[in-house]
Design a protein around this motif. Structure first.
Motif, PDB file in Angstrom:
ATOM      1  N   ASP A 211       0.834  -1.192   0.000  1.00  0.00           N
ATOM      2  CA  ASP A 211       0.000   0.000   0.000  1.00  0.00           C
ATOM      3  C   ASP A 211       0.877   1.253   0.000  1.00  0.00           C
ATOM      4  O   ASP A 211       0.613   2.221  -0.707  1.00  0.00           O
ATOM      5  N   LEU A 212       1.968   1.189   0.796  1.00  0.00           N
ATOM      6  CA  LEU A 212       2.892   2.309   0.863  1.00  0.00           C
ATOM      7  C   LEU A 212       3.480   2.603  -0.513  1.00  0.00           C
ATOM      8  O   LEU A 212       3.561   3.755  -0.947  1.00  0.00           O
ATOM      9  N   GLY A 213       3.867   1.534  -1.204  1.00  0.00           N
ATOM     10  CA  GLY A 213       4.441   1.705  -2.540  1.00  0.00           C
ATOM     11  C   GLY A 213       3.441   2.342  -3.488  1.00  0.00           C
ATOM     12  O   GLY A 213       3.799   3.206  -4.300  1.00  0.00           O
ATOM     13  N   LEU A 214       2.203   1.946  -3.354  1.00  0.00           N
ATOM     14  CA  LEU A 214       1.152   2.518  -4.207  1.00  0.00           C
ATOM     15  C   LEU A 214       1.017   4.011  -3.946  1.00  0.00           C
ATOM     16  O   LEU A 214       0.943   4.822  -4.867  1.00  0.00           O
ATOM     17  N   ARG A 215       1.049   4.377  -2.646  1.00  0.00           N
ATOM     18  CA  ARG A 215       0.934   5.795  -2.309  1.00  0.00           C
ATOM     19  C   ARG A 215       2.148   6.569  -2.822  1.00  0.00           C
ATOM     20  O   ARG A 215       2.019   7.694  -3.299  1.00  0.00           O
ATOM     21  N   MET A 216       3.320   5.957  -2.739  1.00  0.00           N
ATOM     22  CA  MET A 216       4.516   6.637  -3.240  1.00  0.00           C
ATOM     23  C   MET A 216       4.414   6.856  -4.742  1.00  0.00           C
ATOM     24  O   MET A 216       4.769   7.907  -5.268  1.00  0.00           O
ATOM     25  N   ARG A 217       3.927   5.823  -5.442  1.00  0.00           N
ATOM     26  CA  ARG A 217       3.804   5.969  -6.899  1.00  0.00           C
ATOM     27  C   ARG A 217       2.778   7.042  -7.235  1.00  0.00           C
ATOM     28  O   ARG A 217       2.972   7.840  -8.157  1.00  0.00           O
ATOM     29  N   ALA A 218       1.700   7.075  -6.460  1.00  0.00           N
ATOM     30  CA  ALA A 218       0.664   8.081  -6.719  1.00  0.00           C
ATOM     31  C   ALA A 218       1.232   9.484  -6.520  1.00  0.00           C
ATOM     32  O   ALA A 218       1.023  10.388  -7.337  1.00  0.00           O
ATOM     33  N   ALA A 219       2.001   9.655  -5.435  1.00  0.00           N
ATOM     34  CA  ALA A 219       2.565  10.967  -5.134  1.00  0.00           C
ATOM     35  C   ALA A 219       3.520  11.396  -6.247  1.00  0.00           C
ATOM     36  O   ALA A 219       3.578  12.564  -6.625  1.00  0.00           O
ATOM     37  N   ALA A 220       4.284  10.443  -6.780  1.00  0.00           N
ATOM     38  CA  ALA A 220       5.235  10.778  -7.832  1.00  0.00           C
ATOM     39  C   ALA A 220       4.513  11.046  -9.144  1.00  0.00           C
ATOM     40  O   ALA A 220       4.933  11.883  -9.931  1.00  0.00           O
ATOM     41  N   PHE A 221       3.415  10.341  -9.360  1.00  0.00           N
ATOM     42  CA  PHE A 221       2.739  10.427 -10.661  1.00  0.00           C
ATOM     43  C   PHE A 221       1.977  11.742 -10.796  1.00  0.00           C
ATOM     44  O   PHE A 221       2.116  12.447 -11.793  1.00  0.00           O
ATOM     45  N   ASP A 222       1.181  12.081  -9.803  1.00  0.00           N
ATOM     46  CA  ASP A 222       0.436  13.335  -9.868  1.00  0.00           C
ATOM     47  C   ASP A 222       0.197  13.843  -8.457  1.00  0.00           C
ATOM     48  O   ASP A 222      -0.659  13.344  -7.733  1.00  0.00           O
ATOM     49  N   ARG A 223       0.973  14.843  -8.091  1.00  0.00           N
ATOM     50  CA  ARG A 223       0.926  15.340  -6.725  1.00  0.00           C
ATOM     51  C   ARG A 223      -0.458  15.807  -6.318  1.00  0.00           C
ATOM     52  O   ARG A 223      -0.941  15.468  -5.239  1.00  0.00           O
ATOM     53  N   GLU A 224      -1.087  16.585  -7.186  1.00  0.00           N
ATOM     54  CA  GLU A 224      -2.364  17.199  -6.792  1.00  0.00           C
ATOM     55  C   GLU A 224      -3.434  16.145  -6.569  1.00  0.00           C
ATOM     56  O   GLU A 224      -4.129  16.152  -5.561  1.00  0.00           O
ATOM     57  N   VAL A 225      -3.560  15.240  -7.527  1.00  0.00           N
ATOM     58  CA  VAL A 225      -4.582  14.201  -7.411  1.00  0.00           C
ATOM     59  C   VAL A 225      -4.316  13.325  -6.190  1.00  0.00           C
ATOM     60  O   VAL A 225      -5.227  13.011  -5.416  1.00  0.00           O
ATOM     61  N   ALA A 226      -3.035  12.971  -5.996  1.00  0.00           N
ATOM     62  CA  ALA A 226      -2.700  12.134  -4.850  1.00  0.00           C
ATOM     63  C   ALA A 226      -3.078  12.823  -3.557  1.00  0.00           C
ATOM     64  O   ALA A 226      -3.638  12.222  -2.637  1.00  0.00           O
ATOM     65  N   ARG A 227      -2.804  14.136  -3.510  1.00  0.00           N
ATOM     66  CA  ARG A 227      -3.128  14.904  -2.303  1.00  0.00           C
ATOM     67  C   ARG A 227      -4.642  14.874  -2.053  1.00  0.00           C
ATOM     68  O   ARG A 227      -5.094  14.673  -0.924  1.00  0.00           O
ATOM     69  N   LEU A 228      -5.411  15.042  -3.130  1.00  0.00           N
ATOM     70  CA  LEU A 228      -6.867  15.023  -2.999  1.00  0.00           C
ATOM     71  C   LEU A 228      -7.362  13.677  -2.495  1.00  0.00           C
ATOM     72  O   LEU A 228      -8.371  13.581  -1.819  1.00  0.00           O
ATOM     73  N   LEU A 229      -6.610  12.621  -2.855  1.00  0.00           N
ATOM     74  CA  LEU A 229      -7.036  11.277  -2.445  1.00  0.00           C
ATOM     75  C   LEU A 229      -6.519  10.941  -1.048  1.00  0.00           C
ATOM     76  O   LEU A 229      -6.634   9.811  -0.591  1.00  0.00           O
ATOM     77  N   GLY A 230      -5.905  11.917  -0.378  1.00  0.00           N
ATOM     78  CA  GLY A 230      -5.510  11.689   0.997  1.00  0.00           C
ATOM     79  C   GLY A 230      -4.109  11.138   1.184  1.00  0.00           C
ATOM     80  O   GLY A 230      -3.779  10.654   2.255  1.00  0.00           O
ATOM     81  N   VAL A 231      -3.274  11.222   0.153  1.00  0.00           N
ATOM     82  CA  VAL A 231      -1.892  10.770   0.312  1.00  0.00           C
ATOM     83  C   VAL A 231      -1.076  11.911   0.894  1.00  0.00           C
ATOM     84  O   VAL A 231      -1.206  13.059   0.457  1.00  0.00           O
TER      85      VAL A 231
END
Lengths: 335, 292
Positions: B164-184
């Motif tokens: 799960d952590l890896g998924l969140r890291m990939r999300a943060a790297a892929f698109d900061r804004e969207v990841a932030r909106l999703l609670g990362v």
């Protein structure tokens, strides 16, 4: 030709004569060092500040100039006049600059930095490989040629002092600084300079406006490579040596930090950066040994300060780096 | 034949080290779109920490662990307190920032640890294995090097793909804004990315040092080789970095064995230029072309 740079150049010439006529041999040699750093930093300023290309390979280009000068001065019989040798060394580096520039023009940001970094690391290996012709690890000793008789007589007539070789080289170096800076100032004020800035700020728009992006970038690189070559030739003459250890990666990195320290994009800044590179180390090293550090340790204080200040400048004045002051004020107004 | 085998085996070992370094560059590139040129002196510093412990009489493995852990810490600190402030600024700022760090760390190491060459121990043998009466160029430490990089790569892939952590890291790297909106917690993920990268860098520093000499600038060439390896792999994929590292290690070993060791950096430069000019997306370019 605009009057202001010319007037500044004349004023600079007067200052140079007054200073060099009144300093001892040690300071004169230091002023020569400042002169070649200034030429290299001036070229890098134009490249990075005006055109937005960051080169970490300018130390390597200085090596090209230095080795060219050393080879040209090898045989005493066929020795050309010193200014001609400097010019030829500069032209050779220009040619190398075309090669590197053509490749560099297609690269941006970290890719350009990485490629020029590779250049900086690779070039010192060449004299090691061709040890026979280029002297290997020891390098080539550079012979400082005789001062022409008429010049020595004329100098004695005007100043009443014998013209030493150290002072001759210092004069030549500062004359080169003045000529190079006038040329660079005029170039950056001209259409070419505006093209460089346009390509730096908005390359797509510049392309649409009919500016040939590739050619503009290559030209900026070549001009700045020529400066590095001239600086390298003067450095070899001043050190009486062209050796791989003189052109390690550190030299390239220090040049970049000098340009950033002086204020990216201004030629006065390049001059200030060169002064820092020349006069800060002895000061700081002295202070370090007073504080109880060994000589070897104290020698690393100056780079530590350069590095720290570079980091601080990037952190505190980020907008001032890439776009110059104009962009900063622009952004302030809009935010 | 004998020489070719020797060259290939040396190249494989070297390639593993470049791969580890390239992994470090790729992890940071993915997380923050920065090439960390200061990675080399960061790894140099952590290797010196290990050397200080080992010279003080502690075991090699304690030094090894401390170096890796301090790499993790150093990476996190650099991201949190330095690099964080240039995000969103022109890319030239980030490059100059990591170069400034490069100079600072170099000078610090020379001040604290001295600038003479010091030998670094290796935990395994440095003589080649004997196969059928002849000694081949693969050493015990070489096997350890390859295995260590393999473990690091597998660990990273498992982390990114399987947790799960890896998924969140990939999300943060892929698109900061969207990841932030999703609670990362994007900031934390970026710090973690830098920490992991510095860990990989420290590993490569330790592996290069093993059985050799350590000096404040002993990693300077490696930053170039690691960068070339990462660009070969496309700068975006950890697996590409490892493949690029091994390919580069083999090519450079050929140059070193058959032409001359002095020209190795020049060969690396040539390879880099050819790749950047002909295939800027790296040898394993996916659909998306990259603007260099």
């Amino acid at each position: 030709m605009p009057r202001k740079p010319l007037l500044l150049a004349l004023a600079g010439l007067v200052v140079v004569v007054l200073v060099l006529e009144n300093t001892g041999p040690f300071l004169t040699a230091q002023f020569t060092t400042m002169a070649y750093f200034a030429i290299a930093a001036g070229g890098l300023t134009v490249l990075t500040g005006l055109n937005g290309q960051l080169s970490l390979g300018h130390g390597a280009l200085m090596a090209v100039g230095a080795y060219s000068a050393a080879l040209l001065l090898k045989s005493p019989e066929s020795a050309l006049p010193l200014p001609v040798i400097l010019l030829v060394a500069m032209v050779i580096t220009l040619a190398v600059g075309v090669l590197v520039g053509v490749a560099a023009a297609r690269l941006h940001g970290p890719y350009l930095a990485g490629a020029t970094l590779a250049l900086a690391v690779a070039v010192p290996g060449i004299p090691l490989f061709f040890g026979e012709a280029l002297g290997g690890e020891q390098g080539l000793t550079v012979r400082m040629p005789e001062i022409p008789g008429w010049l020595a007589d004329a100098a004695y007539f005007v100043t009443g002092q014998d013209l030493t070789r150290i002072r001759y080289l210092a004069y030549l170096s500062w004359l080169a600084v003045i000529v190079v800076f006038v040329l660079l100032a005029n170039l950056s004020r001209s259409r070419v300079g505006r093209d460089w800035q346009a390509v730096r700020d908005e390359d797509v728009a510049a392309g649409l406006a009919g500016i040939d992006l590739g050619r503009t970038r290559v030209l900026a690189f070549v001009v700045s490579a020529g400066c590095a070559g001239l600086a390298g030739a003067l450095m070899a003459l001043s050190a009486r040596l062209a050796a791989p250890s003189g052109f390690a990666l550190t030299l390239s990195l220090l040049l970049v930090s000098a340009v950033v320290l002086g204020g990216l994009g201004s030629l006065t800044g390049a001059l200030a950066g060169a002064a820092l590179l020349t006069f800060l180390p002895p000061l700081v090293t002295g202070a370090g040994t007073d504080l109880g550090l060994s000589d070897v340790q104290a020698a690393h204080l100056a780079p530590l300060i350069y590095g720290l200040v570079t980091v601080l400048i990037v952190l505190l004045a980020p907008a001032g780096l890439a776009g110059g002051l104009r962009k900063l004020t622009h952004r302030r107004r809009n935010s | 034949m004998q020489q070719l085998l020797t060259t290939a085996l040396t190249g494989l070992t070297l390639g593993a080290v470049y791969a580890a370094f390239a992994l470090a560059l790729v992890l940071i590139w993915r997380a923050t779109r920065i090439v960390n040129f200061a990675q080399a002196p960061m790894a140099m510093i952590t290797t010196y920490l290990a050397l200080v412990l080992i010279d003080a009489g502690w075991s090699y493995w304690l030094g090894f662990a401390v170096a890796l852990f301090s790499g993790l810490l150093l990476g996190a600190l650099v991201e949190r307190f330095v690099v964080r402030f240039v995000s969103g600024k022109p890319e030239i700022n980030a490059v100059i920032l990591t170069l400034g760090l490069f100079i600072v760390l170099h000078a610090l190491a020379a001040l604290v640890f001295g600038s003479r060459y010091r030998s670094f121990p290796a935990p395994f043998g440095l003589t080649g294995f004997e196969v059928g009466g002849t000694t081949i160029a693969l050493t015990g430490f070489g096997v350890f090097t390859i295995a260590a990089v393999g473990v690091a790569l597998i660990g990273l892939v498992l982390l990114f793909r399987g947790t799960d952590l890896g998924l969140r890291m990939r999300a943060a790297a892929f698109d900061r804004e969207v990841a932030r909106l999703l609670g990362v917690r994007v900031g934390r993920m970026l710090t973690l990315g830098w920490a992991l990268a510095a860990l990989a860098g420290s590993l490569s520093g330790l592996l290069i040092a093993g059985g050799g000499l350590v000096h404040p600038s002993y990693m300077d060439g490696v930053v170039v080789y690691g960068f070339v390896a990462a660009v070969l792999g496309g700068l975006d994929s950890p697996v590409g970095a490892v493949v690029g590292g091994v390919a580069l290690g083999l090519s450079l070993s050929l140059v070193s064995g058959y032409v001359g060791a002095e020209l190795v950096p020049l060969a690396a430069l040539a390879i880099l230029m050819v790749v950047l000019l002909l295939k800027p997306g790296g040898l394993f370019a996916s659909v998306r072309e990259r603007r260099v």
